[in-house]
Structure formats: structure tokens, C-alpha cells
Design a protein around this motif. Structure first.
Motif, short mmCIF file in Angstrom:
data_model
loop_
_atom_site.label_atom_id
_atom_site.label_comp_id
_atom_site.label_asym_id
_atom_site.label_seq_id
_atom_site.Cartn_x
_atom_site.Cartn_y
_atom_site.Cartn_z
N GLN A 20 0.77 -1.21 0.10
CA GLN A 20 -0.09 -0.10 0.06
C GLN A 20 0.76 1.23 -0.07
O GLN A 20 0.43 2.37 -0.73
CB GLN A 20 -0.82 -0.10 1.27
N GLU A 21 1.86 1.36 0.82
CA GLU A 21 2.65 2.46 0.98
C GLU A 21 3.72 2.65 0.10
O GLU A 21 4.19 3.88 -0.19
CB GLU A 21 3.06 2.47 2.35
N SER A 22 4.36 1.74 -0.48
CA SER A 22 5.26 1.76 -1.60
C SER A 22 5.40 1.04 -2.66
O SER A 22 6.10 1.30 -3.83
CB SER A 22 6.89 1.51 -0.93
N GLY A 23 4.35 0.21 -3.16
CA GLY A 23 4.24 -0.52 -4.00
C GLY A 23 5.13 -1.69 -4.39
O GLY A 23 5.00 -2.41 -5.20
N ILE A 24 5.83 -1.99 -3.13
CA ILE A 24 6.82 -3.17 -3.02
C ILE A 24 5.72 -4.41 -2.93
O ILE A 24 5.05 -4.44 -1.95
CB ILE A 24 7.73 -3.22 -2.17
N CYS A 25 5.79 -5.44 -4.15
CA CYS A 25 5.04 -6.60 -3.70
C CYS A 25 5.92 -7.60 -3.32
O CYS A 25 7.03 -8.17 -3.84
CB CYS A 25 4.57 -7.26 -5.22
N LEU A 26 5.69 -8.27 -2.07
CA LEU A 26 6.62 -9.23 -1.42
C LEU A 26 5.89 -10.76 -1.57
O LEU A 26 4.88 -10.67 -1.18
CB LEU A 26 6.82 -9.00 -0.13
N ALA A 27 6.32 -11.58 -2.24
CA ALA A 27 5.90 -12.93 -2.32
C ALA A 27 5.94 -13.51 -1.12
O ALA A 27 6.92 -13.47 -0.27
CB ALA A 27 6.60 -13.80 -3.61
#
Length: 76
Positions: A20-27
Motif C-alpha cells: 500500500q505504501e510503496s508498491g513493493i510486492c513481497l511474495a
């Protein structure tokens, strides 16, 4: 302190926060990475666990800039 042990719930909440805050998607496979990278922040802030860290970073005036600087990178 059991900073290196992140629960499924904590990981999911932290993962959603970063999305939500940075667009980083963590699998799902990045659980150990997240745990290792954030453990240093827990120690520095003298927080007992990832739940306490999540509470800390979601407060107004949080440390989002430092959290985003923990060495996560986005790869497609």
C-alpha cells in the motif's frame, strides 16, 4: 526477543503495508528476507516483536522512509 520469528499474520500485515505504501510486492517466499531485514529495526527500536513494529510504523509520523530503506528491491 524473538525478532527472527515472524508469524504468518505479521508477515501478511507487513507485506500489505509495504504494498500500500510503496508498491513493493513481497511474495510468500520472501518471508525470511523480510524477517532478516526488519530484525535490525526491531533491535534498534527495542521492540519485542513484529507486531509491535507494525503498530509503530502504522502510526502517524511513522518511519516509513526507514522501513522502505531496509534493502527491499522490486523485481518483475
Amino acid at each position: 526477543m524473538q525478532a527472527d520469528l515472524i508469524s504468518n499474520t505479521e508477515f501478511d500485515q507487513i507485506r500489505r503495508f509495504f504494498q500500500q505504501e510503496s508498491g513493493i510486492c513481497l511474495a510468500d517466499t520472501k518471508r525470511s528476507l523480510v524477517s532478516g531485514r526488519l530484525a535490525g529495526r526491531l533491535r534498534a527500536l527495542k521492540l519485542a516483536n513484529f507486531n509491535a513494529y507494525l503498530s509503530f510504523i502504522t502510526k502517524p509520523g511513522n518511519e516509513l522512509g526507514k522501513a522502505n530503506g531496509c534493502g527491499f528491491t522490486y523485481h518483475q
